[in-house]
Scaffold this motif. Structure first.
Motif, PDB file in Angstrom:
ATOM      1  N   TYR B  56      70.487  51.422  37.898  1.00 31.79           N
ATOM      2  CA  TYR B  56      71.655  51.042  37.327  1.00 31.79           C
ATOM      3  C   TYR B  56      72.131  51.948  36.108  1.00 31.79           C
ATOM      4  CZ  TYR B  56      75.894  48.099  37.146  1.00 31.79           C
ATOM      5  OH  TYR B  56      77.142  47.765  37.228  1.00 31.79           O
ATOM      6  N   VAL B  61      66.664  48.715  37.930  1.00 34.03           N
ATOM      7  CA  VAL B  61      66.792  47.153  38.009  1.00 34.03           C
ATOM      8  C   VAL B  61      65.936  46.509  39.181  1.00 34.03           C
ATOM      9  CG1 VAL B  61      69.113  47.227  37.019  1.00 34.03           C
ATOM     10  CG2 VAL B  61      68.831  47.689  39.491  1.00 34.03           C
ATOM     11  N   PHE B  62      65.551  47.519  40.043  1.00 37.35           N
ATOM     12  CA  PHE B  62      64.568  46.718  41.191  1.00 37.35           C
ATOM     13  C   PHE B  62      63.777  47.874  41.760  1.00 37.35           C
ATOM     14  CE2 PHE B  62      63.917  45.723  45.714  1.00 37.35           C
ATOM     15  CZ  PHE B  62      63.676  44.551  45.600  1.00 37.35           C
ATOM     16  N   ARG B  63      62.586  47.509  41.941  1.00 34.65           N
ATOM     17  CA  ARG B  63      61.590  48.453  42.626  1.00 34.65           C
ATOM     18  C   ARG B  63      60.873  47.781  43.767  1.00 34.65           C
ATOM     19  NH1 ARG B  63      58.437  52.890  40.793  1.00 34.65           N
ATOM     20  NH2 ARG B  63      59.601  53.086  39.031  1.00 34.65           N
ATOM     21  N   ALA B  64      60.511  48.348  44.637  1.00 34.19           N
ATOM     22  CA  ALA B  64      59.935  47.729  46.046  1.00 34.19           C
ATOM     23  C   ALA B  64      58.897  48.611  46.464  1.00 34.19           C
ATOM     24  CB  ALA B  64      60.901  47.307  47.042  1.00 34.19           C
ATOM     25  N   PHE B  78      68.843  42.802  47.974  1.00 36.79           N
ATOM     26  CA  PHE B  78      68.568  42.115  46.503  1.00 36.79           C
ATOM     27  C   PHE B  78      69.747  41.882  45.508  1.00 36.79           C
ATOM     28  CE2 PHE B  78      68.764  46.251  44.212  1.00 36.79           C
ATOM     29  CZ  PHE B  78      68.534  46.893  45.056  1.00 36.79           C
ATOM     30  N   THR B  79      69.744  41.368  44.524  1.00 37.13           N
ATOM     31  CA  THR B  79      70.939  41.223  43.653  1.00 37.13           C
ATOM     32  C   THR B  79      70.686  42.014  42.431  1.00 37.13           C
ATOM     33  OG1 THR B  79      70.057  39.139  43.013  1.00 37.13           O
ATOM     34  CG2 THR B  79      71.347  39.052  44.781  1.00 37.13           C
ATOM     35  N   THR B  80      71.583  42.285  41.670  1.00 38.37           N
ATOM     36  CA  THR B  80      71.618  42.838  40.430  1.00 38.37           C
ATOM     37  C   THR B  80      73.050  41.956  39.717  1.00 38.37           C
ATOM     38  OG1 THR B  80      71.242  44.671  38.889  1.00 38.37           O
ATOM     39  CG2 THR B  80      72.663  44.835  40.798  1.00 38.37           C
TER      40      THR B  80
END
Lengths: 163, 108
Positions: B56, B61-64, B78-80
């Motif tokens: 972002y 903010v997110f990693r998979a 997912f959410t942010t």
């Protein structure tokens, strides 16, 4: 009057016994192999969880797996994970790891989150090779680990043949 | 590889500051497990997406991390928190040099 009945009973018992004997002599090898494999895979899952959590205990609670209890097609099973956390800088979910008991590889996915996520609510789709246990472990910012496990019945397994 | 990968992402175009927004991302990929035999009995080599990263305005903010047990055409939701206007970028990387990037603008 009772004699024929006992005769039938003994004959039946003999047949069951004989059948069992045949099964016991031919099946054990395959059965032992199967058992060894599932044991090895269950052990692999425990090892994979240990690699994440180390010696820290994985307590149950705070994390919730959403999986259908009965799955027709193991190739794409909707998986939802929610963790109860305020998701602040001081207290948030750092990571969520998903494991299976009987897939060829215990790991399914690992998600790295942080306070910027707002909530710990993830959905994805996974493969299930067999009726088995699915385990999710959440790693919190305070170093604690929480787990949830769900038993899923699969009628058509994934990754068996070429699609 | 990247040219033929079709990605679908769903992010709200507008959000209030501080609002928790849902993000959904889907990409077309076989996610070949490496455990399946082909018609001649040989194992088909593994070909999966290994990593998905969402940034972002440049901040992760997110990693998979994906393993073969993730279904074909991996989907993740997912959410942010909507902090500021800018771009949300998603990157998928995987076996055989697979790389795909998708960006979307958000107004806060």
């Amino acid at each position: 009057m009772t004699e024929p009945l006992t005769m039938v009973a003994t004959r039946r018992r003999f047949l069951i016994g004989a059948g069992g004997l045949v099964l016991m002599t031919t099946v054990p090898e395959a059965r032992a192999q199967f058992l060894a494999q599932s044991e090895a895979r269950a052990a692999a899952m425990q090892a994979a969880i240990k690699m994440i959590a180390g010696d820290a205990p994985t307590k149950s609670g705070r994390i919730k797996i959403e999986l259908p209890p009965l799955v027709e097609n193991g190739n794409a099973v909707p998986l939802g994970i929610k963790v109860d956390s305020p998701m602040t800088d001081a207290d948030h979910v750092k990571a969520i790891h998903v494991f299976t008991e009987k897939n060829p590889q215990p790991n399914v996915a690992a998600f790295q989150l942080g306070p910027r996520a707002g909530t710990a609510n993830i959905q994805t789709r996974m493969r299930l090779a067999d009726t088995q246990l699915v385990v999710a472990v959440a790693e919190m910012s305070d170093g604690t680990f929480w787990r949830d496990e769900v038993e899923v019945v699969v009628t058509m397994a994934a990754c068996l043949e070429e699609s | 590889m990247a040219a033929d990968a079709r990605a679908l992402i769903n992010v709200p175009q507008k959000a209030k500051r501080g609002e928790v927004i849902p993000i959904k991302a889907l990409i077309s990929h076989v996610m070949e497990t490496g455990f399946r035999p082909n018609s001649t009995g040989q194992l088909i080599p593994r070909d999966i997406i290994k990593e998905f990263v969402c940034t972002y305005n440049g901040t992760e903010v997110f990693r998979a991390e994906f393993f073969p047990a993730v279904s074909a055409n991996p989907f993740v939701s997912f959410t942010t928190v909507a902090t500021e206007s800018g771009t949300i970028t998603m990157t998928w990387t995987g076996d055989n040099g697979f790389h795909a990037t998708e960006s979307v603008a958000i107004t806060v």
